[in-house]
Scaffold this motif. Structure first.
Motif, PDB file in Angstrom:
ATOM      1  N   ARG A  97       0.832  -1.202   0.000  1.00  0.00           N
ATOM      2  CA  ARG A  97       0.000   0.000   0.000  1.00  0.00           C
ATOM      3  C   ARG A  97       0.868   1.253   0.000  1.00  0.00           C
ATOM      4  O   ARG A  97       0.596   2.220  -0.707  1.00  0.00           O
ATOM      5  CB  ARG A  97      -0.923   0.001   1.209  1.00  0.00           C
ATOM      6  N   VAL A  98       1.953   1.238   0.773  1.00  0.00           N
ATOM      7  CA  VAL A  98       2.865   2.380   0.812  1.00  0.00           C
ATOM      8  C   VAL A  98       3.512   2.572  -0.552  1.00  0.00           C
ATOM      9  O   VAL A  98       3.623   3.702  -1.046  1.00  0.00           O
ATOM     10  CB  VAL A  98       3.941   2.179   1.906  1.00  0.00           C
ATOM     11  N   ARG A  99       3.916   1.490  -1.186  1.00  0.00           N
ATOM     12  CA  ARG A  99       4.529   1.590  -2.520  1.00  0.00           C
ATOM     13  C   ARG A  99       3.546   2.154  -3.536  1.00  0.00           C
ATOM     14  O   ARG A  99       3.907   2.988  -4.372  1.00  0.00           O
ATOM     15  CB  ARG A  99       5.025   0.228  -2.978  1.00  0.00           C
ATOM     16  N   LEU A 100       2.309   1.702  -3.484  1.00  0.00           N
ATOM     17  CA  LEU A 100       1.300   2.214  -4.404  1.00  0.00           C
ATOM     18  C   LEU A 100       1.037   3.696  -4.158  1.00  0.00           C
ATOM     19  O   LEU A 100       0.878   4.471  -5.106  1.00  0.00           O
ATOM     20  CB  LEU A 100       0.003   1.417  -4.274  1.00  0.00           C
ATOM     21  N   ASP A 101       1.015   4.094  -2.898  1.00  0.00           N
ATOM     22  CA  ASP A 101       0.817   5.510  -2.575  1.00  0.00           C
ATOM     23  C   ASP A 101       1.977   6.351  -3.084  1.00  0.00           C
ATOM     24  O   ASP A 101       1.780   7.451  -3.599  1.00  0.00           O
ATOM     25  CB  ASP A 101       0.650   5.709  -1.070  1.00  0.00           C
ATOM     26  N   GLN A 102       3.183   5.833  -2.968  1.00  0.00           N
ATOM     27  CA  GLN A 102       4.351   6.560  -3.465  1.00  0.00           C
ATOM     28  C   GLN A 102       4.292   6.714  -4.984  1.00  0.00           C
ATOM     29  O   GLN A 102       4.621   7.778  -5.514  1.00  0.00           O
ATOM     30  CB  GLN A 102       5.638   5.846  -3.078  1.00  0.00           C
ATOM     31  N   LYS A 103       3.860   5.675  -5.671  1.00  0.00           N
ATOM     32  CA  LYS A 103       3.729   5.760  -7.127  1.00  0.00           C
ATOM     33  C   LYS A 103       2.684   6.792  -7.522  1.00  0.00           C
ATOM     34  O   LYS A 103       2.878   7.563  -8.462  1.00  0.00           O
ATOM     35  CB  LYS A 103       3.354   4.398  -7.715  1.00  0.00           C
ATOM     36  N   LYS A 104       1.564   6.810  -6.813  1.00  0.00           N
ATOM     37  CA  LYS A 104       0.496   7.764  -7.122  1.00  0.00           C
ATOM     38  C   LYS A 104       0.968   9.196  -6.924  1.00  0.00           C
ATOM     39  O   LYS A 104       0.718  10.065  -7.761  1.00  0.00           O
ATOM     40  CB  LYS A 104      -0.730   7.504  -6.250  1.00  0.00           C
ATOM     41  N   THR A 105       1.650   9.453  -5.814  1.00  0.00           N
ATOM     42  CA  THR A 105       2.117  10.819  -5.558  1.00  0.00           C
ATOM     43  C   THR A 105       3.176  11.223  -6.573  1.00  0.00           C
ATOM     44  O   THR A 105       3.212  12.379  -7.006  1.00  0.00           O
ATOM     45  CB  THR A 105       2.679  10.969  -4.131  1.00  0.00           C
ATOM     46  N   PHE A 106       4.022  10.295  -6.991  1.00  0.00           N
ATOM     47  CA  PHE A 106       5.043  10.592  -7.998  1.00  0.00           C
ATOM     48  C   PHE A 106       4.384  10.947  -9.328  1.00  0.00           C
ATOM     49  O   PHE A 106       4.778  11.920  -9.993  1.00  0.00           O
ATOM     50  CB  PHE A 106       5.979   9.392  -8.161  1.00  0.00           C
ATOM     51  N   ARG A 107       3.377  10.182  -9.713  1.00  0.00           N
ATOM     52  CA  ARG A 107       2.657  10.474 -10.961  1.00  0.00           C
ATOM     53  C   ARG A 107       1.954  11.827 -10.892  1.00  0.00           C
ATOM     54  O   ARG A 107       1.965  12.597 -11.857  1.00  0.00           O
ATOM     55  CB  ARG A 107       1.647   9.379 -11.260  1.00  0.00           C
ATOM     56  N   LYS A 108       1.351  12.128  -9.759  1.00  0.00           N
ATOM     57  CA  LYS A 108       0.675  13.416  -9.594  1.00  0.00           C
ATOM     58  C   LYS A 108       1.669  14.558  -9.721  1.00  0.00           C
ATOM     59  O   LYS A 108       1.382  15.585 -10.352  1.00  0.00           O
ATOM     60  CB  LYS A 108      -0.022  13.493  -8.235  1.00  0.00           C
ATOM     61  N   ARG A 109       2.841  14.411  -9.136  1.00  0.00           N
ATOM     62  CA  ARG A 109       3.859  15.462  -9.214  1.00  0.00           C
ATOM     63  C   ARG A 109       4.342  15.660 -10.639  1.00  0.00           C
ATOM     64  O   ARG A 109       4.562  16.791 -11.077  1.00  0.00           O
ATOM     65  CB  ARG A 109       5.036  15.133  -8.299  1.00  0.00           C
ATOM     66  N   ILE A 110       4.520  14.568 -11.369  1.00  0.00           N
ATOM     67  CA  ILE A 110       4.978  14.683 -12.760  1.00  0.00           C
ATOM     68  C   ILE A 110       3.912  15.364 -13.611  1.00  0.00           C
ATOM     69  O   ILE A 110       4.222  16.261 -14.403  1.00  0.00           O
ATOM     70  CB  ILE A 110       5.347  13.298 -13.329  1.00  0.00           C
ATOM     71  N   VAL A 111       2.664  14.968 -13.463  1.00  0.00           N
ATOM     72  CA  VAL A 111       1.587  15.584 -14.233  1.00  0.00           C
ATOM     73  C   VAL A 111       1.477  17.069 -13.893  1.00  0.00           C
ATOM     74  O   VAL A 111       1.352  17.921 -14.783  1.00  0.00           O
ATOM     75  CB  VAL A 111       0.249  14.847 -13.976  1.00  0.00           C
ATOM     76  N   PHE A 112       1.562  17.409 -12.625  1.00  0.00           N
ATOM     77  CA  PHE A 112       1.489  18.809 -12.214  1.00  0.00           C
ATOM     78  C   PHE A 112       2.645  19.615 -12.791  1.00  0.00           C
ATOM     79  O   PHE A 112       2.449  20.739 -13.279  1.00  0.00           O
ATOM     80  CB  PHE A 112       1.489  18.904 -10.683  1.00  0.00           C
ATOM     81  N   SER A 113       3.847  19.049 -12.755  1.00  0.00           N
ATOM     82  CA  SER A 113       5.002  19.793 -13.279  1.00  0.00           C
ATOM     83  C   SER A 113       4.903  19.961 -14.796  1.00  0.00           C
ATOM     84  O   SER A 113       5.290  21.013 -15.330  1.00  0.00           O
ATOM     85  CB  SER A 113       6.312  19.099 -12.897  1.00  0.00           C
ATOM     86  N   ILE A 114       4.379  18.981 -15.502  1.00  0.00           N
ATOM     87  CA  ILE A 114       4.205  19.105 -16.958  1.00  0.00           C
ATOM     88  C   ILE A 114       3.169  20.181 -17.268  1.00  0.00           C
ATOM     89  O   ILE A 114       3.381  21.013 -18.166  1.00  0.00           O
ATOM     90  CB  ILE A 114       3.817  17.745 -17.581  1.00  0.00           C
ATOM     91  N   ILE A 115       2.077  20.190 -16.551  1.00  0.00           N
ATOM     92  CA  ILE A 115       1.043  21.210 -16.771  1.00  0.00           C
ATOM     93  C   ILE A 115       1.596  22.596 -16.445  1.00  0.00           C
ATOM     94  O   ILE A 115       1.373  23.561 -17.193  1.00  0.00           O
ATOM     95  CB  ILE A 115      -0.215  20.897 -15.933  1.00  0.00           C
ATOM     96  N   LEU A 116       2.336  22.714 -15.367  1.00  0.00           N
ATOM     97  CA  LEU A 116       2.912  23.997 -14.980  1.00  0.00           C
ATOM     98  C   LEU A 116       3.924  24.485 -16.015  1.00  0.00           C
ATOM     99  O   LEU A 116       3.916  25.658 -16.399  1.00  0.00           O
ATOM    100  CB  LEU A 116       3.561  23.888 -13.603  1.00  0.00           C
ATOM    101  N   ALA A 117       4.767  23.578 -16.501  1.00  0.00           N
ATOM    102  CA  ALA A 117       5.751  23.957 -17.520  1.00  0.00           C
ATOM    103  C   ALA A 117       5.050  24.364 -18.812  1.00  0.00           C
ATOM    104  O   ALA A 117       5.457  25.334 -19.475  1.00  0.00           O
ATOM    105  CB  ALA A 117       6.710  22.798 -17.776  1.00  0.00           C
ATOM    106  N   GLY A 118       4.017  23.667 -19.187  1.00  0.00           N
ATOM    107  CA  GLY A 118       3.260  24.014 -20.388  1.00  0.00           C
ATOM    108  C   GLY A 118       2.590  25.363 -20.255  1.00  0.00           C
ATOM    109  O   GLY A 118       2.575  26.165 -21.200  1.00  0.00           O
TER     110      GLY A 118
END
Length: 69
Positions: free
Chosen positions: A37-58
């Motif tokens: 569960r911790v690993r899955l949560d870490q993956k989700k937060t990592f994906r959210k951060r990447i999507v947010f940074s891509i949107i912000l850069a765009g």
């Protein structure tokens, strides 16, 4: 007479040791579930951060292009 008593005590210890093993299995299973569960949560937060940074850069790059033109 002693032999019968010894057989009973061996049977009782086998049952007790089996119960301890079953309890240990449940504990390790629970730990594994929590770790997964911790690993899955870490993956989700990592994906959210990447999507947010891509949107912000765009957004920043599109604003820069808009104001330069």
């Amino acid at each position: 007479m002693k032999k019968n008593y010894q057989d009973q005590s061996l049977l009782n210890t086998d049952i007790a040791s089996n119960k301890d093993l079953e309890i240990d299995k449940f504990k390790t299973t629970n730990v594994n579930v929590l770790l997964n569960r911790v690993r899955l949560d870490q993956k989700k937060t990592f994906r959210k951060r990447i999507v947010f940074s891509i949107i912000l850069a765009g957004l920043v790059s599109s604003l820069a292009i808009y104001f330069m033109v």
